[in-house]
Design a protein around this motif. Structure first.
Motif, mmCIF file in Angstrom:
data_model
loop_
_atom_site.group_PDB
_atom_site.id
_atom_site.type_symbol
_atom_site.label_atom_id
_atom_site.label_comp_id
_atom_site.label_asym_id
_atom_site.label_seq_id
_atom_site.Cartn_x
_atom_site.Cartn_y
_atom_site.Cartn_z
ATOM 1 N N PHE A 29 1.038 -1.282 0.038
ATOM 2 C CA PHE A 29 -0.004 0.281 0.090
ATOM 3 C C PHE A 29 1.033 1.875 0.639
ATOM 4 N N VAL A 32 2.596 2.147 -3.386
ATOM 5 C CA VAL A 32 1.441 2.610 -4.117
ATOM 6 C C VAL A 32 0.926 3.480 -4.052
ATOM 7 N N VAL A 33 0.866 4.121 -2.584
ATOM 8 C CA VAL A 33 1.146 5.458 -2.288
ATOM 9 C C VAL A 33 1.549 6.754 -2.610
ATOM 10 N N GLN A 36 1.625 6.941 -6.385
ATOM 11 C CA GLN A 36 0.478 7.898 -6.881
ATOM 12 C C GLN A 36 0.786 9.543 -6.487
ATOM 13 N N VAL A 37 1.358 9.371 -5.579
ATOM 14 C CA VAL A 37 2.200 10.499 -5.228
ATOM 15 C C VAL A 37 2.480 11.100 -6.300
#
Lengths: 74, 238
Positions: A29, A32-33, A36-37
């Motif tokens: 997770f 992924v963050v 994504q950022v």
């Protein structure tokens, strides 16, 4: 580890497996963050990209450190 | 747009350059009949414009310096960047504070207290990880939910959650109606509200949620629509 052989042993083992599985998922997770950022900062650039990317990166590192600690301490 | 175009004004100074004194900004309200345009960088230095800010975390930035977005045309100028009013963050900040101090009370719970020291430490760290994720998600949700108004179009960037985002845009000349919605005590007190933009684009409605100075936002959009109409008349459309 001795406590695993106590009456509470099975319970502690379940907690240990649960925590480690949770932390593994959490690392995914956090990765992924971070990704994504990076995508979002490419989408919109307002001059505050570095601090946010750093924060997301440290969050990922924090997750890895806690996972390693869990492996050592539990 | 026949509803905003007044053929009597062709060639008049107001239409050619829909710009007047910045003093009108502070006195504006949606109900007033006589509308006046806002200052733009053509009048003077953008740093002196009311609403212009160098703070990257500002919720209202008129003619920002550094902002860029994906798919921006080379000649496209960003007029306004909006986010939700900072006061809308108060709920999650309070929740984060409570989450942050919660581990202090873990030892009061007897099953937790009975666990070995290593387990207690790791569970505390896991809790702080969850707290960090919560703060990060809420902050990014606020930071990346951006509404951008350029001289050509309006763009809504929706950061729904950490794994899903949505970007909507509509050309200025597709705007049909702009509605300002300020309801409730906090919104009236802190001066923020919704701006609902009805468009002729594929997405019929774009909403700027809880943005500061909604009346000023509506006026800026109105000015841009007028300017776009004028550009069309003069054949200067890009």
């Amino acid at each position: 580890m001795e406590q695993l052989f106590n009456l509470e042993g099975p319970l502690l083992l379940i907690i240990k497996i649960g925590v480690i599985l949770f932390l593994l998922l959490y690392i995914v997770f956090a990765g992924v963050v971070t990704r994504q950022v990076r995508v979002m900062t490419e989408t919109i650039n307002v001059g505050f990209e570095k601090p946010i990317q750093l924060f997301a990166f440290f969050h990922f590192i924090f997750a890895v450190v806690v996972f390693v600690l869990a492996l050592i301490l539990l | 747009m026949p509803d905003i175009f007044d053929s009597n004004n062709i060639g008049s100074k107001d239409v050619e350059k829909p710009v007047i004194n910045s003093k009108n900004i502070s006195s504006q309200n949606g109900a007033q009949g006589k509308t006046k345009s806002l200052k733009t960088p053509e009048d003077n230095n953008r740093h002196t414009l009311p609403g212009h800010s160098h703070n990257p975390l500002t919720a209202f930035n008129y003619y920002p310096d550094k902002t860029k977005f994906v798919n921006q045309d080379s000649e496209e100028k960003i007029v306004l960047v909006l986010r939700r009013h900072p006061i809308t963050n108060i709920n999650w900040i309070l929740i984060a504070f409570v989450m942050f101090i919660t581990p202090s009370f873990f030892t009061l719970i007897s099953p937790f207290d009975a666990l070995p020291g290593g387990f207690q430490l790791v569970l505390n760290l896991v809790w702080y990880l969850i707290t960090t994720a919560f703060i990060l998600e809420e902050f990014l949700n606020w930071f990346f939910n951006v509404n951008i108004i350029t001289d050509e179009r309006i763009i809504e960037v929706d950061f729904v959650n950490l794994l899903y985002r949505e970007i909507t845009d509509a050309n200025i000349d597709q705007i049909q109606d702009v509605t300002v919605e300020v309801s409730g005590g906090p919104r009236t007190f802190f001066g923020y509200g919704n701006v609902l933009i009805q468009t002729a684009a594929e997405i019929p409605k774009i909403t700027f949620d809880a943005v500061p100075k909604p009346d000023m936002v509506a006026r800026i959009i109105r000015d841009l629509r007028l300017e776009e109409e004028q550009e069309k008349l003069e054949g200067r459309v890009r």
